[in-house]
Design a protein around this motif. Structure first.
Motif, PDB file in Angstrom:
ATOM      1  N   SER A   1      34.519  30.310  38.158  1.00  0.00           N
ATOM      2  CA  SER A   1      33.652  31.487  38.090  1.00  0.00           C
ATOM      3  C   SER A   1      32.817  31.478  36.807  1.00  0.00           C
ATOM      4  O   SER A   1      31.687  31.951  36.794  1.00  0.00           O
ATOM      5  CB  SER A   1      34.466  32.778  38.177  1.00  0.00           C
ATOM      6  OG  SER A   1      35.366  32.866  37.084  1.00  0.00           O
TER       7      SER A   1
ATOM      8  N   PRO B   1      37.816  36.055  51.711  1.00  0.00           N
ATOM      9  CA  PRO B   1      36.439  36.480  51.962  1.00  0.00           C
ATOM     10  C   PRO B   1      35.568  36.505  50.708  1.00  0.00           C
ATOM     11  O   PRO B   1      34.355  36.424  50.793  1.00  0.00           O
ATOM     12  CB  PRO B   1      36.586  37.898  52.527  1.00  0.00           C
ATOM     13  CG  PRO B   1      37.978  37.981  53.022  1.00  0.00           C
ATOM     14  CD  PRO B   1      38.784  37.061  52.163  1.00  0.00           C
ATOM     15  N   ASP B   2      36.194  36.604  49.542  1.00  0.00           N
ATOM     16  CA  ASP B   2      35.457  36.660  48.285  1.00  0.00           C
ATOM     17  C   ASP B   2      36.077  35.674  47.306  1.00  0.00           C
ATOM     18  O   ASP B   2      37.307  35.604  47.191  1.00  0.00           O
ATOM     19  CB  ASP B   2      35.522  38.085  47.728  1.00  0.00           C
ATOM     20  CG  ASP B   2      34.795  38.212  46.403  1.00  0.00           C
ATOM     21  OD1 ASP B   2      35.460  38.101  45.361  1.00  0.00           O
ATOM     22  OD2 ASP B   2      33.564  38.403  46.422  1.00  0.00           O
ATOM     23  N   GLY B   3      35.245  34.923  46.597  1.00  0.00           N
ATOM     24  CA  GLY B   3      35.750  33.927  45.665  1.00  0.00           C
ATOM     25  C   GLY B   3      36.606  34.493  44.556  1.00  0.00           C
ATOM     26  O   GLY B   3      37.536  33.846  44.074  1.00  0.00           O
TER      27      GLY B   3
ATOM     28  N   GLN C   1      38.702  36.863  44.881  1.00  0.00           N
ATOM     29  CA  GLN C   1      40.049  37.027  45.439  1.00  0.00           C
ATOM     30  C   GLN C   1      40.782  35.689  45.406  1.00  0.00           C
ATOM     31  O   GLN C   1      41.973  35.633  45.085  1.00  0.00           O
ATOM     32  CB  GLN C   1      39.968  37.560  46.868  1.00  0.00           C
ATOM     33  CG  GLN C   1      39.468  38.992  46.954  1.00  0.00           C
ATOM     34  CD  GLN C   1      39.267  39.428  48.398  1.00  0.00           C
ATOM     35  OE1 GLN C   1      38.593  38.754  49.183  1.00  0.00           O
ATOM     36  NE2 GLN C   1      39.854  40.571  48.749  1.00  0.00           N
TER      37      GLN C   1
END
Length: 196
Positions: free
Chosen positions: A131, A175-177, A179
């Motif tokens: 990230s 569904p979300d990076g 997470q």
């Protein structure tokens, strides 16, 4: 004439393979480590080896043990399951991207396998969480995102021994990076005290 070569090949292999096996067996049996002490050489923490000094041509490096990698992968998947995201894949790799441990959650899609491995490798190779690396992929022309085998999406965390990156944990499939990254961070947290 070629026919004769093909008919002799199995006989050559029949002789060569046992010879190689005998040589390998002899090399393995010449070790000074008794079999009963082998379990003590496998540490759950990163192996600490001194760095090469002076004019030595040999460089040593720290590596994450298989036991620590399995513990981290299990903890990451447990976090995802607790968050209702059990359909992910978790990969733990060394700095070269070689898989040390991988666990594929129930109903994890096939693409999550490669995504988790590439995120883990990217974080291990660059020594930073994926990230944090995503900003480096922006710009005109070629960027680091063009490097083969890398994936600059959130979900990869680095494992360090001291200040050096020794491995990475990648999670793919949520569904979300972020997470994915929370699960990977849970894996890192599970072995943080062992890394020194």
């Amino acid at each position: 004439m070629n026919h004769r070569i093909y008919t002799r090949l199995p006989r050559t292999l029949a002789v060569a393979i046992p010879v190689v096996a005998i040589l390998a067996s002899a090399a393995c049996s010449s070790t000074d480590t008794p079999v009963e002490n082998l379990s003590s050489t496998t540490s759950i923490s990163a192996t600490q080896q001194p760095a090469a000094t002076g004019d030595s041509a040999v460089v040593t490096q720290n590596r994450l043990s298989a036991d620590a990698a399995v513990t981290a992968a299990d903890a990451a998947l447990a976090k995802c399951r607790a968050d209702g995201l059990g359909f992910v894949t978790v990969s733990v790799v060394d700095r070269a991207g070689n898989v040390i441990a991988m666990v594929r959650g129930d109903n994890a899609a096939q693409h999550t396998v490669e995504a988790s491995r590439e995120k883990a490798y990217t974080s291990a190779a660059f020594g930073a969480d994926t990230s944090d690396l995503s900003q480096r992929t922006k710009g005109e022309g070629s960027t680091i995102a063009d490097l083969p085998g890398t994936l600059f999406l959130a979900g990869g965390v680095t494992l360090k021994a001291g200040t050096g990156s020794i491995a990475g944990i990648g999670v793919g499939g949520a569904p979300d990076g972020m997470q994915d990254q929370a699960c990977a961070a849970a894996g890192r947290d599970a072995i943080a005290s062992l890394l020194g």
